[in-house]
Write a protein that holds these residues in place. Structure first.
Motif, PDB file in Angstrom:
ATOM      1  N   GLN A  79     -84.590 -42.570  11.946  1.00 51.99           N
ATOM      2  CA  GLN A  79     -85.221 -41.350  11.434  1.00 51.99           C
ATOM      3  C   GLN A  79     -84.316 -40.674  10.393  1.00 51.99           C
ATOM      4  O   GLN A  79     -84.783 -40.279   9.319  1.00 51.99           O
ATOM      5  CB  GLN A  79     -85.505 -40.397  12.586  1.00 51.99           C
ATOM      6  N   GLU A  80     -83.034 -40.592  10.685  1.00 50.14           N
ATOM      7  CA  GLU A  80     -82.087 -39.988   9.755  1.00 50.14           C
ATOM      8  C   GLU A  80     -81.931 -40.843   8.501  1.00 50.14           C
ATOM      9  O   GLU A  80     -81.855 -40.331   7.384  1.00 50.14           O
ATOM     10  CB  GLU A  80     -80.719 -39.793  10.424  1.00 50.14           C
ATOM     11  N   PHE A  81     -81.900 -42.163   8.693  1.00 48.40           N
ATOM     12  CA  PHE A  81     -81.777 -43.062   7.555  1.00 48.40           C
ATOM     13  C   PHE A  81     -83.000 -42.951   6.646  1.00 48.40           C
ATOM     14  O   PHE A  81     -82.877 -42.922   5.426  1.00 48.40           O
ATOM     15  CB  PHE A  81     -81.605 -44.513   8.012  1.00 48.40           C
ATOM     16  N   GLU A  82     -84.174 -42.866   7.224  1.00 45.49           N
ATOM     17  CA  GLU A  82     -85.401 -42.767   6.428  1.00 45.49           C
ATOM     18  C   GLU A  82     -85.418 -41.472   5.616  1.00 45.49           C
ATOM     19  O   GLU A  82     -85.834 -41.461   4.459  1.00 45.49           O
ATOM     20  CB  GLU A  82     -86.631 -42.856   7.332  1.00 45.49           C
TER      21      GLU A  82
ATOM     22  N   TYR B 226     -77.306 -38.286   8.856  1.00 45.98           N
ATOM     23  CA  TYR B 226     -77.197 -39.717   9.119  1.00 45.98           C
ATOM     24  C   TYR B 226     -75.775 -40.065   9.557  1.00 45.98           C
ATOM     25  O   TYR B 226     -75.570 -40.814  10.517  1.00 45.98           O
ATOM     26  CB  TYR B 226     -77.592 -40.516   7.875  1.00 45.98           C
ATOM     27  N   GLY B 227     -74.786 -39.493   8.879  1.00 45.03           N
ATOM     28  CA  GLY B 227     -73.394 -39.744   9.236  1.00 45.03           C
ATOM     29  C   GLY B 227     -73.073 -39.285  10.651  1.00 45.03           C
ATOM     30  O   GLY B 227     -72.381 -39.976  11.400  1.00 45.03           O
ATOM     31  N   ARG B 228     -73.587 -38.112  11.040  1.00 48.60           N
ATOM     32  CA  ARG B 228     -73.366 -37.615  12.403  1.00 48.60           C
ATOM     33  C   ARG B 228     -73.991 -38.554  13.425  1.00 48.60           C
ATOM     34  O   ARG B 228     -73.394 -38.839  14.469  1.00 48.60           O
ATOM     35  CB  ARG B 228     -73.954 -36.214  12.568  1.00 48.60           C
ATOM     36  N   CYS B 229     -75.184 -39.049  13.124  1.00 41.17           N
ATOM     37  CA  CYS B 229     -75.861 -39.955  14.045  1.00 41.17           C
ATOM     38  C   CYS B 229     -75.049 -41.235  14.235  1.00 41.17           C
ATOM     39  O   CYS B 229     -74.832 -41.683  15.361  1.00 41.17           O
ATOM     40  CB  CYS B 229     -77.262 -40.281  13.530  1.00 41.17           C
TER      41      CYS B 229
ATOM     42  N   ARG C 269     -77.839 -35.400  -8.866  1.00 40.31           N
ATOM     43  CA  ARG C 269     -79.107 -35.418  -8.130  1.00 40.31           C
ATOM     44  C   ARG C 269     -78.894 -35.914  -6.703  1.00 40.31           C
ATOM     45  O   ARG C 269     -79.517 -35.429  -5.766  1.00 40.31           O
ATOM     46  CB  ARG C 269     -80.087 -36.306  -8.856  1.00 40.31           C
ATOM     47  N   LEU C 270     -78.006 -36.908  -6.537  1.00 38.08           N
ATOM     48  CA  LEU C 270     -77.713 -37.409  -5.198  1.00 38.08           C
ATOM     49  C   LEU C 270     -77.016 -36.345  -4.355  1.00 38.08           C
ATOM     50  O   LEU C 270     -77.165 -36.320  -3.139  1.00 38.08           O
ATOM     51  CB  LEU C 270     -76.849 -38.662  -5.261  1.00 38.08           C
ATOM     52  N   ALA C 271     -76.275 -35.461  -5.001  1.00 36.92           N
ATOM     53  CA  ALA C 271     -75.574 -34.399  -4.276  1.00 36.92           C
ATOM     54  C   ALA C 271     -76.562 -33.505  -3.530  1.00 36.92           C
ATOM     55  O   ALA C 271     -76.214 -32.909  -2.512  1.00 36.92           O
ATOM     56  CB  ALA C 271     -74.728 -33.578  -5.235  1.00 36.92           C
ATOM     57  N   ALA C 272     -77.782 -33.447  -3.995  1.00 38.19           N
ATOM     58  CA  ALA C 272     -78.814 -32.652  -3.321  1.00 38.19           C
ATOM     59  C   ALA C 272     -79.182 -33.263  -1.975  1.00 38.19           C
ATOM     60  O   ALA C 272     -79.833 -32.609  -1.151  1.00 38.19           O
ATOM     61  CB  ALA C 272     -80.054 -32.537  -4.208  1.00 38.19           C
ATOM     62  N   CYS C 273     -78.767 -34.495  -1.724  1.00 32.92           N
ATOM     63  CA  CYS C 273     -79.085 -35.189  -0.468  1.00 32.92           C
ATOM     64  C   CYS C 273     -77.992 -34.985   0.576  1.00 32.92           C
ATOM     65  O   CYS C 273     -77.956 -35.693   1.581  1.00 32.92           O
ATOM     66  CB  CYS C 273     -79.284 -36.680  -0.728  1.00 32.92           C
ATOM     67  N   GLY C 274     -77.111 -34.032   0.359  1.00 31.31           N
ATOM     68  CA  GLY C 274     -76.010 -33.782   1.272  1.00 31.31           C
ATOM     69  C   GLY C 274     -76.422 -33.561   2.717  1.00 31.31           C
ATOM     70  O   GLY C 274     -75.856 -34.163   3.634  1.00 31.31           O
ATOM     71  N   PRO C 275     -77.410 -32.708   2.981  1.00 32.52           N
ATOM     72  CA  PRO C 275     -77.812 -32.492   4.370  1.00 32.52           C
ATOM     73  C   PRO C 275     -78.328 -33.758   5.054  1.00 32.52           C
ATOM     74  O   PRO C 275     -78.018 -34.015   6.220  1.00 32.52           O
ATOM     75  CB  PRO C 275     -78.927 -31.437   4.266  1.00 32.52           C
ATOM     76  N   GLU C 276     -79.085 -34.570   4.321  1.00 30.24           N
ATOM     77  CA  GLU C 276     -79.599 -35.812   4.887  1.00 30.24           C
ATOM     78  C   GLU C 276     -78.469 -36.803   5.147  1.00 30.24           C
ATOM     79  O   GLU C 276     -78.440 -37.479   6.176  1.00 30.24           O
ATOM     80  CB  GLU C 276     -80.646 -36.440   3.960  1.00 30.24           C
ATOM     81  N   ALA C 277     -77.522 -36.878   4.204  1.00 33.43           N
ATOM     82  CA  ALA C 277     -76.384 -37.780   4.375  1.00 33.43           C
ATOM     83  C   ALA C 277     -75.528 -37.341   5.564  1.00 33.43           C
ATOM     84  O   ALA C 277     -75.058 -38.180   6.343  1.00 33.43           O
ATOM     85  CB  ALA C 277     -75.544 -37.814   3.101  1.00 33.43           C
TER      86      ALA C 277
END
Length: 74
Positions: free
Chosen positions: A53-56, A32-35, A21-29
């Protein structure tokens, strides 16, 4: 005691499903990592709330994944 085994089996199944389920958060992660990476690059300065904003967005995704897992949606 057999009822106790059922509970633990259910808990184990939920915990096993959580990484998927966490793998679905790849784009958000990734966002945030790029930021953070950009902020800490040479000449960059990481400051509080710079990537808020990215962290939220990542936090909301993780919370949704946890909620789905806790509801038993294995």
């Amino acid at each position: 005691m057999s009822g106790n085994g059922v509970v633990w089996r259910r808990v184990r199944n939920r915990l096993r499903a959580f990484p998927e389920r966490l793998a679905a958060c790849g784009p958000e992660a990734a966002a945030y990592g790029r930021c953070v990476q950009t902020s800490t690059a040479p000449g960059g300065r990481l400051k509080k709330d710079l990537c808020a904003q990215e962290f939220e967005a990542l936090r909301r995704c993780f919370a949704a994944a946890a909620k789905t897992t806790l509801k038993g949606g294995c």
